[in-house]
Motif scaffolding. Structure first.
Motif, short mmCIF file in Angstrom:
data_model
loop_
_atom_site.label_atom_id
_atom_site.label_comp_id
_atom_site.label_asym_id
_atom_site.label_seq_id
_atom_site.Cartn_x
_atom_site.Cartn_y
_atom_site.Cartn_z
N ARG A 36 5.55 -1.16 -4.04
CA ARG A 36 6.67 -1.40 -3.14
C ARG A 36 7.63 -0.71 -3.85
O ARG A 36 8.24 -0.82 -4.91
CB ARG A 36 6.77 -3.18 -3.15
N THR A 39 14.38 0.52 -1.00
CA THR A 39 15.14 1.61 -0.60
C THR A 39 16.57 1.24 -0.29
O THR A 39 17.67 1.26 -1.21
CB THR A 39 14.47 2.08 0.76
N GLY A 50 13.09 6.83 1.82
CA GLY A 50 11.92 5.87 1.44
C GLY A 50 10.89 5.92 2.42
O GLY A 50 9.78 5.98 2.12
N ARG A 51 11.01 5.96 3.73
CA ARG A 51 10.21 6.09 4.89
C ARG A 51 9.51 7.33 4.67
O ARG A 51 8.11 7.45 4.82
CB ARG A 51 10.84 5.71 6.07
N THR A 54 7.00 7.26 1.49
CA THR A 54 6.15 6.27 1.93
C THR A 54 5.02 6.98 2.49
O THR A 54 3.84 6.93 2.54
CB THR A 54 6.61 5.12 2.62
N GLU A 55 5.44 7.72 3.63
CA GLU A 55 4.32 8.24 4.32
C GLU A 55 3.50 9.44 3.75
O GLU A 55 2.24 9.34 3.85
CB GLU A 55 5.16 9.07 5.81
N THR A 58 1.10 7.30 0.96
CA THR A 58 0.17 6.69 1.74
C THR A 58 -0.82 7.68 2.49
O THR A 58 -1.96 7.38 2.41
CB THR A 58 0.66 5.74 2.75
N THR A 64 -0.80 3.01 -1.86
CA THR A 64 -0.31 2.53 -0.66
C THR A 64 1.00 2.18 -1.21
O THR A 64 1.50 1.29 -2.18
CB THR A 64 -1.01 1.36 -0.39
N LEU A 65 2.10 2.78 -0.51
CA LEU A 65 3.53 2.46 -0.90
C LEU A 65 4.11 1.71 0.29
O LEU A 65 4.09 2.46 1.54
CB LEU A 65 4.42 3.92 -1.08
N THR A 66 4.90 0.71 0.13
CA THR A 66 5.38 -0.11 1.12
C THR A 66 7.01 -0.07 0.94
O THR A 66 7.54 -0.35 -0.15
CB THR A 66 4.95 -1.54 1.21
N PRO A 67 7.89 0.70 1.82
CA PRO A 67 9.38 0.45 1.65
C PRO A 67 9.94 -0.85 1.87
O PRO A 67 9.59 -1.70 2.76
CB PRO A 67 9.83 1.25 2.80
#
Length: 315
Positions: A36, A39, A50-51, A54-55, A58, A64-67
């Motif tokens: 996680r 951001t 961060g977005r 993340t894209e 991932t 797997t990265l979650t903002p």
């Protein structure tokens, strides 16, 4: 086949299926890890970076990265310290305060750096036809100094204190600050971000802006707090006819809990350096990410995985 043998076969097949699911699409290199990333607020550069990051992460399939949205730097490091997130974006001055237990932080926090990613430019924005033409004109006026929990509040407070100026401070995020400036409810707005910041560009198309120079106080801040601050220039034409304006630069770090696995850190940095041109395009024009720049994280120690990455790739 006996019922016992059939049961055993089903158990073995189930175990094999579970192992395959755990491995995910990691190409045989181990389980997919979920991390996680703290951001920043919607519409700000940390949120945009961060977005994008993340894209990119991932899409690689091994992480797997979650903002996680936040108020930005101070809030991010508090979340990192309490284990709510694994990674966080933060300004260099706030990060140094955190590891030293200064100012906002009443005790040192355990955090490590992956990279110094890019530089924020401190903006002091005022209507071009308004009364604020230089820093001293802020005295007694209505000024937005950033959201509670943001690194901007730390930087703006230090600058005003060094200049010996008292203002009618309002703690507002970027969107709220610019809306209030447009409506005439504020005399000036502090903002710290890349150049150009899209939201500021949008306002400049409606309201001619002045970029107030901050170079004199910037030099004193560098003397007081060291190389977390640098002298930079907001270029002419960044926001319509305004500028240029000498101002203060502060680095942005990608940080992590010390317990984040080293191989995950190496994967993250591999993606960051492979995709930096695309990732930084979302926050600031013309920025480059170079190893000698990225490892300059001051008092914040590099994560062991980051040390291993830089040594393996750059020697």
């Amino acid at each position: 086949m006996s019922s016992t043998a059939a049961l055993r076969r089903r158990v073995l097949l189930g175990a094999a299926l579970a192992a395959a699911l755990t491995a995910g699409c990691s190409d045989g290199s181990g389980p997919v890890r979920s991390l996680r990333l703290a951001t920043g607020p919607e519409g700000g550069p940390y949120n945009a970076f961060g977005r994008s990051f993340t894209e990119a992460v991932t899409a690689g399939g091994r992480l797997t990265l979650t903002p996680v949205g936040s108020a930005a730097s101070v809030d991010n490091l508090q979340q990192l310290a309490d284990g709510s997130v694994d990674l966080a974006l933060t300004t260099a001055d706030v990060a140094e305060d955190a590891v030293l237990g200064h100012d906002t932080f009443d005790h040192p926090l355990g955090l490590t750096a992956l990279a110094r990613v890019y530089v924020n430019y401190l903006h002091l924005l005022a209507p071009a036809d308004g009364p604020v033409r230089e820093l001293a004109d802020l005295a007694g006026r209505r000024v937005a100094t950033g959201a509670v929990g943001s690194g901007l509040q730390v930087t703006a407070a230090r600058l005003l204190r060094q200049a010996g100026i008292g203002v009618r401070q309002q703690s507002l995020g970027l969107a709220e600050s610019l809306a209030a400036l447009r409506a005439g409810a504020l005399d000036a707005v502090f903002w710290s971000g890349g150049v150009p910041t899209p939201a500021v560009s949008a306002l400049a198309r409606e309201l001619p802006l002045r970029l107030v120079p901050l170079d004199a106080v910037a030099a004193r801040l560098r003397e007081r707090y060291g190389p977390v601050y640098t002298g930079v220039t907001l270029p002419a034409g960044a926001y319509g006819p305004a500028g240029p304006a000498a101002t203060l630069g502060v680095g942005n770090y990608l940080t992590a809990r010390p317990g984040v696995p080293e191989d995950a850190v190496r994967q993250l940095l591999g993606i960051l350096f492979d995709r930096w041109a695309t990732l930084l395009r979302s926050v600031t024009a013309g920025a480059r990410l170079e190893p000698r720049f990225a490892v300059s994280t001051g008092a914040v120690p590099l994560h062991p995985g980051a040390v291993a990455y830089y040594r393996s790739v750059y020697g």
